[in-house]
Design a protein around this motif. Structure first.
Motif, PDB file in Angstrom:
ATOM      1  N   ALA A 138      78.870  45.490  26.496  1.00 22.34           N
ATOM      2  CA  ALA A 138      78.992  46.346  27.683  1.00 22.34           C
ATOM      3  C   ALA A 138      79.543  47.714  27.279  1.00 22.34           C
ATOM      4  CB  ALA A 138      79.891  45.690  28.717  1.00 22.34           C
ATOM      5  N   MET A 139      80.508  47.718  26.340  1.00 20.94           N
ATOM      6  CA  MET A 139      81.044  48.997  25.860  1.00 20.94           C
ATOM      7  C   MET A 139      79.991  49.784  25.077  1.00 20.94           C
ATOM      8  SD  MET A 139      83.988  49.609  27.001  1.00 20.94           S
ATOM      9  CE  MET A 139      84.047  51.112  26.050  1.00 20.94           C
ATOM     10  N   VAL A 140      79.166  49.079  24.321  1.00 17.95           N
ATOM     11  CA  VAL A 140      78.075  49.751  23.604  1.00 17.95           C
ATOM     12  C   VAL A 140      77.164  50.449  24.596  1.00 17.95           C
ATOM     13  CG1 VAL A 140      76.004  49.390  22.202  1.00 17.95           C
ATOM     14  CG2 VAL A 140      78.139  48.258  21.572  1.00 17.95           C
ATOM     15  N   GLU A 141      76.832  49.760  25.685  1.00 17.98           N
ATOM     16  CA  GLU A 141      75.970  50.357  26.710  1.00 17.98           C
ATOM     17  C   GLU A 141      76.632  51.582  27.331  1.00 17.98           C
ATOM     18  OE1 GLU A 141      72.729  49.436  27.937  1.00 17.98           O
ATOM     19  OE2 GLU A 141      72.788  48.578  25.926  1.00 17.98           O
ATOM     20  N   LEU A 142      77.939  51.508  27.561  1.00 24.29           N
ATOM     21  CA  LEU A 142      78.660  52.662  28.108  1.00 24.29           C
ATOM     22  C   LEU A 142      78.627  53.840  27.138  1.00 24.29           C
ATOM     23  CD1 LEU A 142      79.691  50.699  30.327  1.00 24.29           C
ATOM     24  CD2 LEU A 142      81.913  51.825  30.124  1.00 24.29           C
ATOM     25  N   LEU A 143      78.817  53.561  25.852  1.00 25.93           N
ATOM     26  CA  LEU A 143      78.821  54.629  24.853  1.00 25.93           C
ATOM     27  C   LEU A 143      77.421  55.220  24.667  1.00 25.93           C
ATOM     28  CD1 LEU A 143      81.253  53.064  22.220  1.00 25.93           C
ATOM     29  CD2 LEU A 143      81.711  55.031  23.700  1.00 25.93           C
ATOM     30  N   LYS A 144      76.408  54.377  24.757  1.00 25.19           N
ATOM     31  CA  LYS A 144      75.038  54.895  24.693  1.00 25.19           C
ATOM     32  C   LYS A 144      74.770  55.838  25.861  1.00 25.19           C
ATOM     33  CE  LYS A 144      71.766  51.868  24.010  1.00 25.19           C
ATOM     34  NZ  LYS A 144      71.034  50.578  24.113  1.00 25.19           N
ATOM     35  N   TYR A 145      75.218  55.433  27.035  1.00 23.08           N
ATOM     36  CA  TYR A 145      75.009  56.262  28.226  1.00 23.08           C
ATOM     37  C   TYR A 145      75.839  57.545  28.143  1.00 23.08           C
ATOM     38  CZ  TYR A 145      74.670  57.607  33.144  1.00 23.08           C
ATOM     39  OH  TYR A 145      74.439  58.288  34.309  1.00 23.08           O
ATOM     40  N   CYS A 173      79.851  48.956  36.352  1.00 24.60           N
ATOM     41  CA  CYS A 173      79.398  49.548  37.613  1.00 24.60           C
ATOM     42  C   CYS A 173      80.474  49.501  38.699  1.00 24.60           C
ATOM     43  CB  CYS A 173      78.141  48.821  38.095  1.00 24.60           C
ATOM     44  SG  CYS A 173      76.809  48.865  36.870  1.00 24.60           S
ATOM     45  N   GLN A 174      81.677  49.121  38.308  1.00 24.89           N
ATOM     46  CA  GLN A 174      82.810  49.097  39.235  1.00 24.89           C
ATOM     47  C   GLN A 174      82.991  50.489  39.855  1.00 24.89           C
ATOM     48  OE1 GLN A 174      85.303  46.686  40.060  1.00 24.89           O
ATOM     49  NE2 GLN A 174      86.010  48.244  41.486  1.00 24.89           N
ATOM     50  N   GLU A 226      76.557  43.038  33.297  1.00 20.64           N
ATOM     51  CA  GLU A 226      75.509  43.936  33.769  1.00 20.64           C
ATOM     52  C   GLU A 226      75.983  45.381  33.733  1.00 20.64           C
ATOM     53  OE1 GLU A 226      72.334  45.250  34.219  1.00 20.64           O
ATOM     54  OE2 GLU A 226      72.113  43.148  34.856  1.00 20.64           O
ATOM     55  N   SER A 227      75.223  46.223  33.004  1.00 13.91           N
ATOM     56  CA  SER A 227      75.585  47.635  32.914  1.00 13.91           C
ATOM     57  C   SER A 227      74.533  48.538  33.553  1.00 13.91           C
ATOM     58  CB  SER A 227      75.788  48.044  31.450  1.00 13.91           C
ATOM     59  OG  SER A 227      74.617  47.801  30.697  1.00 13.91           O
ATOM     60  N   ASN A 228      73.422  47.933  33.991  1.00 18.59           N
ATOM     61  CA  ASN A 228      72.427  48.689  34.753  1.00 18.59           C
ATOM     62  C   ASN A 228      72.878  48.683  36.205  1.00 18.59           C
ATOM     63  OD1 ASN A 228      70.218  49.563  36.277  1.00 18.59           O
ATOM     64  ND2 ASN A 228      68.742  48.781  34.770  1.00 18.59           N
ATOM     65  N   CYS A 229      73.418  49.806  36.636  1.00 19.07           N
ATOM     66  CA  CYS A 229      74.082  49.826  37.943  1.00 19.07           C
ATOM     67  C   CYS A 229      73.094  49.726  39.109  1.00 19.07           C
ATOM     68  CB  CYS A 229      74.954  51.073  38.078  1.00 19.07           C
ATOM     69  SG  CYS A 229      76.357  51.023  36.939  1.00 19.07           S
ATOM     70  N   ASP A 230      71.828  50.088  38.873  1.00 21.88           N
ATOM     71  CA  ASP A 230      70.832  49.884  39.927  1.00 21.88           C
ATOM     72  C   ASP A 230      70.629  48.398  40.167  1.00 21.88           C
ATOM     73  OD1 ASP A 230      70.480  52.597  40.224  1.00 21.88           O
ATOM     74  OD2 ASP A 230      68.830  52.688  38.770  1.00 21.88           O
ATOM     75  N   THR A 256      81.013  55.233  39.339  1.00 22.23           N
ATOM     76  CA  THR A 256      81.126  54.015  38.538  1.00 22.23           C
ATOM     77  C   THR A 256      81.934  54.289  37.267  1.00 22.23           C
ATOM     78  OG1 THR A 256      79.120  54.468  37.286  1.00 22.23           O
ATOM     79  CG2 THR A 256      78.881  53.205  39.346  1.00 22.23           C
ATOM     80  N   LEU A 257      82.451  53.211  36.666  1.00 22.53           N
ATOM     81  CA  LEU A 257      83.130  53.363  35.378  1.00 22.53           C
ATOM     82  C   LEU A 257      82.181  53.991  34.358  1.00 22.53           C
ATOM     83  CD1 LEU A 257      85.116  50.022  34.910  1.00 22.53           C
ATOM     84  CD2 LEU A 257      85.848  52.146  36.004  1.00 22.53           C
ATOM     85  N   LYS A 258      80.946  53.568  34.402  1.00 24.20           N
ATOM     86  CA  LYS A 258      79.937  54.064  33.477  1.00 24.20           C
ATOM     87  C   LYS A 258      79.797  55.579  33.588  1.00 24.20           C
ATOM     88  CE  LYS A 258      75.048  53.184  32.345  1.00 24.20           C
ATOM     89  NZ  LYS A 258      73.873  52.375  32.735  1.00 24.20           N
ATOM     90  N   GLU A 259      79.708  56.066  34.806  1.00 23.52           N
ATOM     91  CA  GLU A 259      79.580  57.500  35.035  1.00 23.52           C
ATOM     92  C   GLU A 259      80.891  58.213  34.734  1.00 23.52           C
ATOM     93  OE1 GLU A 259      76.946  60.460  35.562  1.00 23.52           O
ATOM     94  OE2 GLU A 259      76.442  58.354  35.947  1.00 23.52           O
TER      95      GLU A 259
END
Length: 829
Positions: free
Chosen positions: A690-697, A546-547, A793-797, A584-587
């Motif tokens: 955390a990378m798995v969560e990013l790839l899922k998203y 979420c950076q 934490e990968s849930n950015c909310d 965010t990095l995720k986005e």
């Protein structure tokens, strides 16, 4: 005593003496032949069968074979009884009662001059198959027959009757590429020999007399008649009753399932082709050689290769590839209708490169090579007599043409290390020889004729996505080369991340027309490389998914010693725009924003740690340039190593080296090779998750979904040349590349040429087929491993609420400190 009695008595003595002398002479000849014409003991005890090597999938289903002669060993115990009964009844009725030579049969053959059957026993016929050749005269045939007798006797001493029958049926050539009874059964009836009916067994035994004459593909009536003769012999010898014979003799011979084995047919042809090279290299190593020190020959030694492929999954992958690539190809043809990819929007220098590439394809075509043989073979032979070290490829002839016009041409090639000095000297000698004018004339004639042939419309078969994989058309050979070159290709493998076992291998759209294996070809990987950058930055810089990062154009300046750029580098996003907002990095990974990747590379300060992580994940480090552009996927890698690397994410941060061969055995079942798993921890479990969560998203869809938990990343390279999708599930990782064999065979817009449109549909289709196949027992409910302990934490909310809470706490603490400081200050002053 009468004179007649004395005469008869004398005649009897003479006849007896002749008989005894004949026996002694026969014994002497037999003994002589035994001493002079016998194979040595080693040859008799280990006769050369040249068995086919068989490749199996993980469920011991046959994938394919390597062979000079398509032959598989079958033990007597596994032989179909109908075959054994038919063989003995037809070829050697007294087989169980003689020791290699049937005296009664021999006498009959001599008396009737072979008109009532030959004298060869099964054992003699076996001796003939192994150790004698067709005789060219009667004298030689008599000598050969004596040799067969001697060898047959030795065979009977060394082998049981059952072993001899098995050896004979395994050795016989049934033509049409079928060597031995198992291959014959599979070729003529598409079934295992143990499943042959009485009638089918009789037909194959009937072919033993003369396989060409009784070939059911060409001479069905003769083959049927011969089958009935065999069935009649089975009745005569008590192996078949008359009622069954009467029914069977009127049955038509059915070889509608005839199928001659060809390398491009059958499952996983690209895998089998690549496996060939792998096996040759592996078996060349000293530790995997035969006991006598020689190398195993996959085409002759009958080895068994046990692989990790799953044939059912492979069929699903090939079906998915055919379906999705047909759609891609139709879009491509619609887009390029009326346009020429070899000239479209190309400058003259680029056109020259593309034209030369097409010319190379023409020169490698079968038609051109046949013409080349016709026009150049004689002059080439003459040149090689005087210049045995000469090489006369097309490139060499081109160089000599240029050297004739330009005296400095060879010196230029030498200075650039394109050719060696000895090559240059041979070129000069040929140019000064009497052969050069002839070679020039023949070369020019070849090209004139090739121009005519290649531009003449001809009826031919070409690749097509129809049910048969090809269609008949009328076009010029040159147009057929262009047509095939304009087809988009695919390379895909899937792997079990927990073991590293390769499950499927799709190297292209059709191995008959397109030989190149795109699983192992290096292509730019685009944004599929970005997860390696993200993982490195998050782990080394303790970043959160979420950076926030500002979506603006970043510049890596020239002269930075850590990046070593000669000029400033300011890449744009794929669509050329920037939102100028925090993201965010995720986005950023989901949208594949180059701006975020460049920012991460700048935070790391050097490409080195990214290269190191990718190397630990199984990617060849030498293929990853030490430049910041790797952040955008400039490295040229292959599907095989990319799939293995993504396996780390699906396997809780652990890398498993890919395995596709688990075991190799020799023809006797002795183990030659056993695969040893190689695994290592690459990423901490919390950062890996955390990378798995990013790839899922990043892979979260709008209009499609799988029952299986999954993640993934698309990749698209400049000018939409390459489209990628790397998909992960808990039990299966699938890497896919789609593109043209030439960089100008491409789409023209990101809407059509991105990885999400070209490659991702294959992954979805393939996975849905796997999910819906109950025979695979694929665990659709499996989930990625959630590690124990503190997670990133990968849930950015949640992350933002936590961050706000932490900021409020810090602010309150700072106010308290400020108030205490003010009170202390007041008291002091």
């Amino acid at each position: 005593m009468s004179k007649s009695s004395n005469f008869l008595r004398g005649l009897a003595r003479i006849l007896w003496l002749c008989f005894i002398a004949g026996l002694i002479l026969a014994a002497a000849i037999f003994a002589f032949v035994s001493k002079t014409k016998m194979p040595n003991t080693e040859e008799l005890e280990n006769p050369n069968f040249e068995y086919a090597s068989i490749v199996y999938d993980e469920n011991i289903e046959e994938i394919g074979r390597y062979y000079k002669y398509n032959r598989e060993s079958v033990d007597f115990e596994a032989l179909n009884p109908h075959l054994v009964n038919a063989l003995i009844a037809t070829e050697d009725e007294r087989y169980r009662r003689h020791s290699g030579i049937d005296a009664r049969g021999t006498a009959r053959a001599v008396f009737y001059l072979g008109k009532k059957g030959g004298a060869s026993t099964i054992t003699q016929q076996l001796a003939k198959l192994f150790f004698t050749e067709k005789a060219s005269s009667t004298i030689k045939r008599i000598w050969q027959k004596l040799s067969e007798w001697a060898i047959a006797v030795q065979f009977e001493k060394r082998y049981t009757k059952e072993e001899i029958i098995a050896m004979y049926l395994n050795k016989f050539d049934y033509i049409n590429g079928a060597h031995g009874i198992q291959a014959a059964s599979q070729t003529y009836f598409s079934k295992n020999q143990k499943d042959l009916s009485v009638s089918e067994a009789a037909l194959l035994i009937g072919m033993l007399k003369n396989p060409s004459r009784y070939n059911p593909r060409r001479f069905i009536d003769q083959a049927t008649h011969r089958r009935n003769v065999v069935l009649g012999q089975m009745v005569k010898n008590g192996y078949l009753d008359q009622v069954d014979f009467d029914k069977l003799k009127v049955d038509k011979v059915d070889i509608s399932n005839f199928k001659r084995d060809v390398h491009y047919e059958g499952p996983a042809p690209y895998f089998r082709s690549t496996l060939t090279t792998y096996l040759k290299n592996l078996l060349a190593e000293d530790k995997y050689r035969k006991p006598d020190g020689t190398k195993y020959d996959i085409y002759r030694d009958g080895i068994k290769v046990y692989t990790t492929l799953n044939l059912e999954m492979q069929k699903h992958a090939e079906a998915a590839a055919k379906k999705t690539m047909n759609i891609v190809q139709n879009r491509y043809f619609d887009l390029w209708e009326g346009k020429d990819p070899w000239t479209y929007e190309a400058e003259e220098e680029i056109k020259k490169i593309r034209t030369e590439s097409l010319s190379k394809q023409v020169r490698e075509s079968e038609r051109f090579l046949n013409l080349r043989q016709k026009y150049l073979s004689e002059v080439n032979r003459n040149i090689l007599k005087d210049f045995p070290k000469a090489r006369l490829w097309d490139a060499d002839i081109f160089r000599m043409f240029k050297a004739e016009k330009d005296d400095n041409h060879l010196r230029t090639l030498l200075s650039k290390n394109v050719i060696r000095r000895d090559q240059a000297e041979i070129y000069r000698q040929i140019l000064d020889s009497e052969y050069w004018p002839v070679l020039k004339e023949r070369w020019n004639a070849l090209n004139r004729q090739a121009k005519v042939v290649l531009n003449k419309e001809t009826k031919m078969t070409v690749f097509d996505y129809g049910s048969n994989g090809e269609k008949t058309v009328t076009m010029t050979p040159l147009d057929s080369i262009r047509y095939h070159r304009m087809h988009m290709q695919i390379g895909s493998v899937s792997m079990d991340p927990k073991t590293g076992y390769i499950k499927t291998w799709v190297g292209g759209i059709n191995n008959k027309y397109f030989k190149y294996d795109h699983v192992t070809s290096n292509r730019q990987v685009g944004s599929t490389f970005k997860p390696f950058l993200y993982a490195t930055a998050m782990f080394q810089q303790s970043m959160s998914p979420c950076q926030p990062v500002r979506d603006i154009q970043y510049t890596i300046p020239a002269g930075d010693p850590n990046f070593g750029l000669m000029d400033p580098w300011s890449p744009s996003n794929a669509r050329g725009t920037f939102s100028k907002e925090n993201i965010t990095l995720k986005e950023g990974l989901k949208k594949s924003l180059n701006s975020v990747s460049i920012w991460l590379m700048m935070q790391l300060g050097t490409p080195a740690p990214v290269r190191e992580l990718a190397s630990n994940m199984g990617i060849d480090k030498s293929k990853i340039p030490n430049v910041p552009s790797i952040a955008l996927g400039s490295a040229e890698l292959n599907v095989f190593e990319m799939t293995a690397a993504y396996g780390v994410y699906a396997n809780n941060g652990v890398y498993n080296k890919p395995i596709f061969v688990t075991r190799i055995e020799d023809n006797n079942g002795q183990i030659i090779y056993n695969a040893i798993p190689e695994r290592k921890k690459v990423l901490p479990e919390n950062y890996n998750y955390a990378m798995v969560e990013l790839l899922k998203y990043a892979a979260s869809p709008i209009d499609w979904a799988l029952e299986t938990e999954f993640g993934g990343k698309t990749g698209t390279t400049n000018d939409y040349v390459d489209g990628w999708f790397m998909g992960i599930t808990p039990n299966l990782v699938t890497g896919t590349w789609v593109g043209g064999e030439d960089p100008w065979i491409r789409f023209l817009t990101i809407e059509q040429g991105q990885g999400g449109v070209m490659a991702r549909p294959f992954f979805v289709d393939y996975m849905q087929r796997v999910e819906n196949d109950p025979s695979l027992e694929f665990d659709k409910m499996a989930t990625f491993i959630v590690p124990d302990g503190d997670l990133i934490e990968s849930n950015c909310d949640v992350y933002n609420v936590t961050q706000k809470s932490e900021k409020d706490t810090v602010a309150r603490f700072e106010k308290v400190l400020e108030k205490e400081f003010e009170e202390e200050f007041d008291e002091e002053f």
